[in-house]
Write an enzyme that holds these catalytic residues in place. Structure first.
Site, PDB file in Angstrom:
ATOM      1  N   LYS A   1      33.470  63.756 -91.567  1.00  0.00           N
ATOM      2  CA  LYS A   1      32.006  63.645 -91.458  1.00  0.00           C
ATOM      3  C   LYS A   1      31.622  62.238 -90.993  1.00  0.00           C
ATOM      4  O   LYS A   1      32.463  61.331 -90.991  1.00  0.00           O
ATOM      5  CB  LYS A   1      31.365  63.976 -92.802  1.00  0.00           C
ATOM      6  CG  LYS A   1      31.744  63.018 -93.924  1.00  0.00           C
ATOM      7  CD  LYS A   1      31.289  63.531 -95.280  1.00  0.00           C
ATOM      8  CE  LYS A   1      31.747  62.611 -96.391  1.00  0.00           C
ATOM      9  NZ  LYS A   1      31.476  63.182 -97.732  1.00  0.00           N
TER      10      LYS A   1
ATOM     11  N   ARG B   1      24.081  67.440-107.363  1.00  0.00           N
ATOM     12  CA  ARG B   1      23.673  67.180-105.998  1.00  0.00           C
ATOM     13  C   ARG B   1      23.584  68.535-105.307  1.00  0.00           C
ATOM     14  O   ARG B   1      22.514  69.018-105.016  1.00  0.00           O
ATOM     15  CB  ARG B   1      24.700  66.247-105.344  1.00  0.00           C
ATOM     16  CG  ARG B   1      24.140  65.372-104.273  1.00  0.00           C
ATOM     17  CD  ARG B   1      25.150  64.355-103.794  1.00  0.00           C
ATOM     18  NE  ARG B   1      26.406  64.966-103.329  1.00  0.00           N
ATOM     19  CZ  ARG B   1      27.371  64.303-102.712  1.00  0.00           C
ATOM     20  NH1 ARG B   1      27.245  63.013-102.498  1.00  0.00           N
ATOM     21  NH2 ARG B   1      28.470  64.916-102.326  1.00  0.00           N
TER      22      ARG B   1
ATOM     23  N   TYR C   1      20.461  30.316 -91.230  1.00  0.00           N
ATOM     24  CA  TYR C   1      19.097  30.590 -91.705  1.00  0.00           C
ATOM     25  C   TYR C   1      18.968  30.267 -93.181  1.00  0.00           C
ATOM     26  O   TYR C   1      19.826  30.613 -93.988  1.00  0.00           O
ATOM     27  CB  TYR C   1      18.749  32.067 -91.490  1.00  0.00           C
ATOM     28  CG  TYR C   1      18.531  32.416 -90.050  1.00  0.00           C
ATOM     29  CD1 TYR C   1      17.455  31.861 -89.334  1.00  0.00           C
ATOM     30  CD2 TYR C   1      19.373  33.301 -89.388  1.00  0.00           C
ATOM     31  CE1 TYR C   1      17.246  32.190 -88.003  1.00  0.00           C
ATOM     32  CE2 TYR C   1      19.164  33.635 -88.059  1.00  0.00           C
ATOM     33  CZ  TYR C   1      18.101  33.071 -87.372  1.00  0.00           C
ATOM     34  OH  TYR C   1      17.899  33.389 -86.071  1.00  0.00           O
TER      35      TYR C   1
HETATM   36  C1  LIG Z   1      32.796  63.188 -98.333  1.00  0.00           C
HETATM   37  C2  LIG Z   1      33.364  64.322 -99.082  1.00  0.00           C
HETATM   38  C3  LIG Z   1      34.728  64.339 -99.410  1.00  0.00           C
HETATM   39  C4  LIG Z   1      35.677  63.181 -99.147  1.00  0.00           C
HETATM   40  O1  LIG Z   1      35.470  62.180-100.131  1.00  0.00           O
HETATM   41  P1  LIG Z   1      36.344  60.807-100.123  1.00  0.00           P
HETATM   42  O2  LIG Z   1      35.891  60.094-101.332  1.00  0.00           O
HETATM   43  O3  LIG Z   1      35.972  60.101 -98.865  1.00  0.00           O
HETATM   44  O4  LIG Z   1      37.753  61.228-100.140  1.00  0.00           O
HETATM   45  C5  LIG Z   1      35.234  65.469-100.025  1.00  0.00           C
HETATM   46  N1  LIG Z   1      34.415  66.519-100.325  1.00  0.00           N
HETATM   47  C6  LIG Z   1      33.092  66.509-100.044  1.00  0.00           C
HETATM   48  C7  LIG Z   1      32.267  67.692-100.409  1.00  0.00           C
HETATM   49  C8  LIG Z   1      32.522  65.423 -99.412  1.00  0.00           C
HETATM   50  O5  LIG Z   1      31.222  65.428 -99.133  1.00  0.00           O
END
Ligand SMILES: *Cc1c(COP(=O)(O)O)cnc(C)c1O
Length: 358
Positions: free
Chosen positions: A35, A130, A252
């Site tokens: 993703k 979630r 800055y």
């Molecule tokens: C992003 C995600 C993962 C991977 O999680 P990591 O901590 O990056 O290994 C696995 N399952 C779901 C449903 C996710 O959204």
């Protein structure tokens, strides 16, 4: 000459990290999570290095279709399922597997004719709150799916809210087991943290993300100590050198003040490139192969570093913002965030290249 800032993606390290995930998770199937444009590494750039995975998982529908266009023929799982009927029919047509996590998706499934049978992962909310069905509603959900003729295969899944808390993970696992009692579907639970720590609760299909990219899912254990290799390195050069006298200030807000004479270097990388503006004075960085530290406030296009112990550093010297000498997790920690966020946030203006070990 272009501005000297480039991100390099080590495809061999990525493939090696996947082998590690597979070995730890065996005999489970491994879906590599890609993703967010493969955690900022570039989906098109990296997917061929993930050939050993049993499937890929992401949540962007268009990116999933691109994978099919590029010839990816193994399972692709959409982690948030579908948002509209058009995506549902498209997903079926392109053999995408779908997470089903709320009642509206079930209703869309009930009123849509599909051109091909569909594989679904029914998500159970075991405490993260979630996504997912309440455990007590699972039986009814499964009953509805059983009455749909175009559902070919059902998996049960959940997602862990904790990485470092074994008890918290166990509680979620127990809720999952209780909810799925009497159902004999394959399961999917573990992310990277679950694969490393709690192999026995990973399920039939694991979903590693961050570990593939060589960053740690834990606050207390480095990626290197867990056997992962860094995949992205962000590199620049010194584009100026300044000689400070006692009392001179840098950047800055004049955040850093020299105590005595000091040589500093200016690096062509700032927060508009994705380097965190919240990186504290002292954040590690490497120049000409030597570790040193960031000074003053990170600007939009530049940052300043200490050259006290870097006598050979000069304009044009190589700087590593993160990569093999300084881990992305170290930079993230000094900026109050996690490696995930930095990797995903490298700005579009930064050019990428790949490296591979033959
Ligand atoms: C992003 C995600 C993962 C991977 O999680 P990591 O901590 O990056 O290994 C696995 N399952 C779901 C449903 C996710 O959204």
């Amino acid at each position: 000459m272009p501005r000297p800032l480039i991100a390099t993606v080590d495809l061999t390290a990525l493939a090696d990290n996947l082998v590690l995930a597979k070995r730890l998770a065996a005999p489970a199937a491994t879906y590599a999570v890609v993703k967010a444009n493969a955690y900022g590494h570039g989906l098109k750039r990296v997917f061929s290095a993930l050939g050993e995975a049993d499937g890929l998982a992401l949540l962007e529908y268009d990116a999933a279709l691109s994978l099919r266009d590029w010839g990816y023929a193994k399972p692709i799982l959409l982690l948030e399922g579908f948002f509209a009927v058009a995506e549902l029919t498209g997903a079926a047509a392109h053999c995408l597997s779908l997470v089903i996590h709320h009642a509206e998706q079930l209703e869309m499934l009930q009123r849509t004719r599909l051109s091909r049978p569909l594989e679904v992962f029914v998500k159970i909310n075991t405490g993260m709150n979630r996504l997912g069905f309440a455990p007590e509603s699972l039986t009814a959900v499964i009953e509805k799916l059983r009455n749909l003729e175009h559902i070919e295969k059902v998996h049960l899944m959940t997602h862990f809210a904790h990485a470092d808390d074994y008890q918290g993970m166990l509680e979620q696992r127990n809720r999952f087991v209780q909810a799925s009692q009497g159902l004999s579907f394959p399961t999917s639970l573990a992310n990277s943290a679950g694969i490393f720590r709690y192999r026995e609760i990973g399920g039939d299909t694991v979903r590693p993300g961050i570990m593939l990219y060589g960053a740690s899912p834990f606050a207390t254990q480095s990626a290197a100590s867990l056997g992962m290799k860094p995949v992205m390195s962000l590199q620049s050069e010194l584009i100026a050198i300044q000689h400070l006298r006692a009392g001179d200030r840098v950047g800055y807000g004049g955040l850093y003040q020299a105590k005595g004479e000091q040589r500093i270097g200016i690096v062509a990388c700032g927060y508009a490139d994705g380097y965190p503006r919240h990186a504290e004075i002292g954040t590690p960085i490497a120049v000409a192969g030597r570790r040193t530290q960031v000074l003053g406030r990170v600007s939009m296009d530049m940052l300043a570093i200490d050259l006290t112990d870097c006598a050979d550093a000069r304009v044009g010297s190589a700087v590593e913002l993160w990569g093999t000498q300084v881990s992305v997790d170290e930079v993230a920690q000094a900026a109050g965030t996690v490696g995930y966020e930095l990797l995903c946030a490298v700005a579009p203006r930064v050019p990428f290249t790949v490296s591979e070990r033959k």
